[in-house]
Write an enzyme that holds these catalytic residues in place. Sequence first.
Site, PDB file in Angstrom:
ATOM      1  N   GLU A  50       0.636  -1.142  -0.206  1.00 55.62           N
ATOM      2  CA  GLU A  50       0.086   0.024  -0.175  1.00 55.62           C
ATOM      3  C   GLU A  50       0.819   1.153  -0.031  1.00 55.62           C
ATOM      4  OE1 GLU A  50      -3.920  -1.306   2.725  1.00 55.62           O
ATOM      5  OE2 GLU A  50      -2.878  -0.373   3.417  1.00 55.62           O
ATOM      6  N   ASP A  61      -5.670   9.864  10.509  1.00 56.52           N
ATOM      7  CA  ASP A  61      -3.955   8.763  10.616  1.00 56.52           C
ATOM      8  C   ASP A  61      -4.236   8.795  12.456  1.00 56.52           C
ATOM      9  OD1 ASP A  61      -3.170   7.148   8.681  1.00 56.52           O
ATOM     10  OD2 ASP A  61      -3.682   9.187   7.227  1.00 56.52           O
ATOM     11  N   TYR A 177     -11.026  -3.728   3.283  1.00 60.20           N
ATOM     12  CA  TYR A 177     -10.136  -3.083   4.337  1.00 60.20           C
ATOM     13  C   TYR A 177     -11.082  -2.949   5.609  1.00 60.20           C
ATOM     14  CZ  TYR A 177      -5.942  -1.276   6.236  1.00 60.20           C
ATOM     15  OH  TYR A 177      -5.212  -0.404   7.491  1.00 60.20           O
TER      16      TYR A 177
END
Lengths: 255, 394
Positions: A50, A61, A177
Amino acid sequence: MNRIQKCFERSRAQGRAAFVAYLTIGYPSLDASEQAIDRLIGESAADIIELGVPFSDPFADGAVIRSAAYEALKQGVTMRDVLALAARVRATHPETPLVVFSYYNLILSMGAERFAEEAEKAGVDAVLAVDLPLEERDELLSVLRPHGITMVPLIAPNTPLPRVVESVKGVEDGFLYIITVKGVTGVRGELPPELTGHLDAIRAAVDTPIVAGFGIASREQGTALVKGHADGYVIGSAIVRKLGAGGLNASTPLI
Amino acid sequence: MKAKGHYGIYGGQYVAETLMGPLAELEKAYAEAKADPAFQREFNEILRDYVGRESPITHCRRLSAHLGGAQILLKREDLNHTGAHKVNNTVGQALLARRMGKKRLIAETGAGMHGVATATVAALLGMPCEVYMGAIDVDRQSPNVQRMKMLGAKVNAVSEGSATLKDAMNEAIRDWVTNCDDTFYVIGTVAGPHPYPEMVRDFQSVIGREARAQMLARYGRLPDQAIACVGGGSNAMGLFAGFIDDLSVKLVGVEAGGRGIATGEHAASINGGRVGVLHGAKTYLLQTESGQVIDTYSVSAGLDYPGVGPEHAHLADTGRAEYPVITDDEAIEAFDMLCRFEGIIPALESSHALAEAIKRAPHLPKDALLLVNLSGRGDKDMDNINSYRKAHAK
């Protein structure tokens, strides 16, 4: 069969979970990212890479990936740099699936069509756009599809099963995911006990491979976590942290 | 899957998957509350008995005479409890949070007015509150930081990125995504993912509804123009909401031109940006060629945001509203004029709207009516004005 499907067919045939490696491209430098990918594939047997594209406002994040993104941005790393790097990786690793992992604005800013053309040329297999949920993704997916690129949907702990099924439609040739925890990226001491049940339920509902990500620190932890429950696991922050600490200079594997 | 909350091509729900559940929950709860007379009654009672509504309209007689043209009228949101329009929205969202059984409020703030307004209603309803604020804003708006602490809120300084409003919002989103089960995110403007732009507009629309009725009662007609400043754009949407269907009323949203659009040091997203996605919405966004969000600049911290509410982006495209730019210098001049001519100290944000009215008034007949939303008072800006004067005295 595309590269992603072949990849999971291989790992399934070998009776093991696929190892998906994330790194922020351009941290600590573009050269370092390229070397790191070589070593992740060569030494650590990473199955999928990725390519994290640094963004000024990484609101999904955790601290490790955010500071890596800010550092990469100081060097002026752009989506074009990431795609150029993808093309070089593709030349040396013809079989490894490459996923561009990005906030949507970086794609929108370039123009979806232009992005799709260049990503196809670079040999990119899929796009994971963090902030492009099911309701909004058609504007990108419809452009990527003619270029042979699929998308990787995110599935959260609070995503209902019918929505999981809906999410996989049109992107069956990629993977899902599965976010292990509510929150941002980053290594955690322990993962929620209900996770394996969640993975089992998703796996029973869809045929597309599923990988678990967020909070996984090592290959051992990843392998143990998903054994019998998922097709693979993602390690991100732990790799990024190692790269920041000069991990490429050590003779031991990055992860 | 059908996309929701779009204004033309703008708006939407560009968020991480983990937030789609909480957004759906919020959308449902808000729709129910909106239709519930008991909720609306409590909202309106707090606006009346606690915020001090309705806010008056003040005719600037000396200022208008000095300019020699149109009459300038002020919608006095500066007279609200906490000193700005922000509290209209925080009352609504906090009541909704309580109704949804949420235990904790979080908010982002730039100038600190929304943070103060959130801390205020948190105290009123007895809920814990944490406010995220860019470290640079913590420094330049210290009186508001003190106020929030006084009210019992925890203020978290955000020092990464550009350490301003957008980074505070990033951090608030991270908090929300982690704690969404028990936490309500009180967004301060008509930005963010659906249903926030619509919900915040609805809560702020009390400004426009009141103003419309007041204009008809006092002047027997609507204003010729309704003028408000636009950062994210909540006070402007609130004002515009009252007049959106009155096509005779020009809607004017004033963007912060900072040191001038040409210098690149500004916060004028519609005038200087291009279509992008940030904080959950597609809208005009100040960004680099490669799509990184640009650090904005304005003398007024409350307008210092690289995006703009998606409905404004749509109103700009359709031409229903116009979006001129006012520079720091023009805003400060308007600030001084209102102080000296009318005895009202306006917020620097609102001074942008006023400056646009001051620019237009001399070119219009004496019976033209310019309604300016005086969205906040300027007590918080004393230090900024002083340092601006020092810098410009050299």
